[in-house]
Design a protein around this motif. Structure first.
Motif, PDB file in Angstrom:
ATOM      1  N   LEU A   7      84.052  66.084 -64.797  1.00 13.36           N
ATOM      2  CA  LEU A   7      83.723  66.226 -66.215  1.00 13.36           C
ATOM      3  C   LEU A   7      83.111  64.978 -66.849  1.00 13.36           C
ATOM      4  CD1 LEU A   7      86.873  68.243 -67.336  1.00 13.36           C
ATOM      5  CD2 LEU A   7      84.634  69.122 -66.634  1.00 13.36           C
ATOM      6  N   ALA A   8      83.494  63.800 -66.383  1.00 12.52           N
ATOM      7  CA  ALA A   8      83.029  62.547 -66.999  1.00 12.52           C
ATOM      8  C   ALA A   8      81.498  62.462 -67.103  1.00 12.52           C
ATOM      9  CB  ALA A   8      83.609  61.340 -66.271  1.00 12.52           C
ATOM     10  N   PRO A   9      80.734  62.830 -66.067  1.00 12.91           N
ATOM     11  CA  PRO A   9      79.276  62.724 -66.192  1.00 12.91           C
ATOM     12  C   PRO A   9      78.702  63.559 -67.342  1.00 12.91           C
ATOM     13  CG  PRO A   9      79.885  63.062 -63.899  1.00 12.91           C
ATOM     14  CD  PRO A   9      81.134  63.240 -64.708  1.00 12.91           C
ATOM     15  N   TYR A  10      79.291  64.729 -67.603  1.00 10.53           N
ATOM     16  CA  TYR A  10      78.803  65.585 -68.691  1.00 10.53           C
ATOM     17  C   TYR A  10      79.061  64.944 -70.050  1.00 10.53           C
ATOM     18  CZ  TYR A  10      78.815  69.087 -64.948  1.00 10.53           C
ATOM     19  OH  TYR A  10      78.612  69.771 -63.776  1.00 10.53           O
ATOM     20  N   VAL A  11      80.255  64.383 -70.215  1.00  6.06           N
ATOM     21  CA  VAL A  11      80.606  63.750 -71.489  1.00  6.06           C
ATOM     22  C   VAL A  11      79.763  62.489 -71.690  1.00  6.06           C
ATOM     23  CG1 VAL A  11      82.451  62.757 -72.882  1.00  6.06           C
ATOM     24  CG2 VAL A  11      82.938  64.708 -71.402  1.00  6.06           C
ATOM     25  N   LYS A  12      79.621  61.687 -70.640  1.00  2.00           N
ATOM     26  CA  LYS A  12      78.817  60.454 -70.750  1.00  2.00           C
ATOM     27  C   LYS A  12      77.371  60.771 -71.117  1.00  2.00           C
ATOM     28  CE  LYS A  12      81.596  57.688 -67.577  1.00  2.00           C
ATOM     29  NZ  LYS A  12      81.716  57.234 -66.181  1.00  2.00           N
ATOM     30  N   MET A  13      76.833  61.838 -70.550  1.00  4.36           N
ATOM     31  CA  MET A  13      75.452  62.224 -70.883  1.00  4.36           C
ATOM     32  C   MET A  13      75.338  62.572 -72.369  1.00  4.36           C
ATOM     33  SD  MET A  13      73.065  65.276 -69.523  1.00  4.36           S
ATOM     34  CE  MET A  13      72.008  64.306 -68.486  1.00  4.36           C
ATOM     35  N   LEU A  14      76.316  63.292 -72.903  1.00  2.23           N
ATOM     36  CA  LEU A  14      76.272  63.653 -74.325  1.00  2.23           C
ATOM     37  C   LEU A  14      76.477  62.430 -75.215  1.00  2.23           C
ATOM     38  CD1 LEU A  14      78.103  67.071 -74.208  1.00  2.23           C
ATOM     39  CD2 LEU A  14      75.734  66.690 -74.891  1.00  2.23           C
ATOM     40  N   ILE A  15      77.313  61.499 -74.797  1.00  3.72           N
ATOM     41  CA  ILE A  15      77.497  60.260 -75.569  1.00  3.72           C
ATOM     42  C   ILE A  15      76.162  59.506 -75.624  1.00  3.72           C
ATOM     43  CG2 ILE A  15      78.586  57.970 -75.539  1.00  3.72           C
ATOM     44  CD1 ILE A  15      81.125  59.389 -74.376  1.00  3.72           C
ATOM     45  N   ASP A  16      75.486  59.384 -74.471  1.00  2.00           N
ATOM     46  CA  ASP A  16      74.178  58.711 -74.443  1.00  2.00           C
ATOM     47  C   ASP A  16      73.164  59.470 -75.294  1.00  2.00           C
ATOM     48  OD1 ASP A  16      75.194  56.795 -72.751  1.00  2.00           O
ATOM     49  OD2 ASP A  16      74.192  57.553 -70.947  1.00  2.00           O
ATOM     50  N   THR A  17      73.152  60.798 -75.175  1.00  3.22           N
ATOM     51  CA  THR A  17      72.206  61.616 -75.933  1.00  3.22           C
ATOM     52  C   THR A  17      72.428  61.441 -77.431  1.00  3.22           C
ATOM     53  OG1 THR A  17      72.139  63.198 -74.105  1.00  3.22           O
ATOM     54  CG2 THR A  17      71.308  63.960 -76.239  1.00  3.22           C
ATOM     55  N   SER A  18      73.671  61.384 -77.847  1.00  2.00           N
ATOM     56  CA  SER A  18      73.997  61.153 -79.249  1.00  2.00           C
ATOM     57  C   SER A  18      73.416  59.816 -79.715  1.00  2.00           C
ATOM     58  CB  SER A  18      75.522  61.159 -79.434  1.00  2.00           C
ATOM     59  OG  SER A  18      75.865  60.776 -80.736  1.00  2.00           O
ATOM     60  N   ARG A  19      73.583  58.803 -78.875  1.00  2.00           N
ATOM     61  CA  ARG A  19      73.063  57.465 -79.200  1.00  2.00           C
ATOM     62  C   ARG A  19      71.532  57.487 -79.284  1.00  2.00           C
ATOM     63  NH1 ARG A  19      74.686  54.757 -74.829  1.00  2.00           N
ATOM     64  NH2 ARG A  19      72.573  54.236 -74.229  1.00  2.00           N
TER      65      ARG A  19
END
Length: 162
Positions: free
Chosen positions: A120-132
């Motif tokens: 799951l971590a890669p999916y959440v990290k991608m969304l955190i980066d996308t938000s940024r």
């Protein structure tokens, strides 16, 4: 490793638009890829039904903050569906406003926290980066949120550590 992807509109409703991430050269959006993992008749049918009923509610009423449990960092808009306790499946998304929701991917909850899950971590990290990335482009005027639409350059490149 470089990941290139874009955000595209997948569903329009009266009160909200659903967008999803699509990896460069991918046939499916991340939301479609999420549902592909859980075909009808699988052991997670009940959990998927709960997620679908949340999506129906969001489609009808909008992406109201109370429908999501925050999962990323404070203020980045990354959340998870469902907020129901006991559900074994997680679908991650980025809530940009009550009218704009960007879906990532998700899967079976296999750890106490997403940070501890290799799945799951890669999916959440991608969304955190996308938000940024989106926030940065809003600040410099290359992305604008207008009602239910995200307008501007919706293609991104991120570097993921392996």
């Amino acid at each position: 490793m470089v990941q290139e992807y874009g955000i595209e509109l997948i569903e329009e409703y009266e009160n909200v638009n659903f967008y999803s991430i699509r990896m460069k050269d991918a046939e499916l959006t991340e939301l479609e890829a999420f549902f592909e993992k859980f075909p009808g008749g699988c052991e997670y049918d009940h959990d998927i039904d709960i997620i679908i009923s949340w999506l129906d509610q969001i489609a009808e009423r909008g992406a109201l903050e109370r429908y999501f449990r925050p999962e990323g960092r404070y203020g980045d808009g990354v959340g998870v569906i469902p907020i129901d306790v006991g559900n074994k499946i997680r679908l991650y998304c980025l809530r940009l406003s009550d009218k704009i929701l960007v879906f990532g991917n998700g899967g079976v909850k296999d750890a106490k926290r997403w940070e501890e899950s290799e799945t799951l971590a890669p999916y959440v990290k991608m969304l955190i980066d996308t938000s940024r990335f989106i926030q940065s482009r809003i600040n410099d005027g290359t992305i604008v949120l207008v009602d239910k639409e995200i307008l501007g350059n919706l293609n991104f490149r991120r570097y993921e550590e392996k």
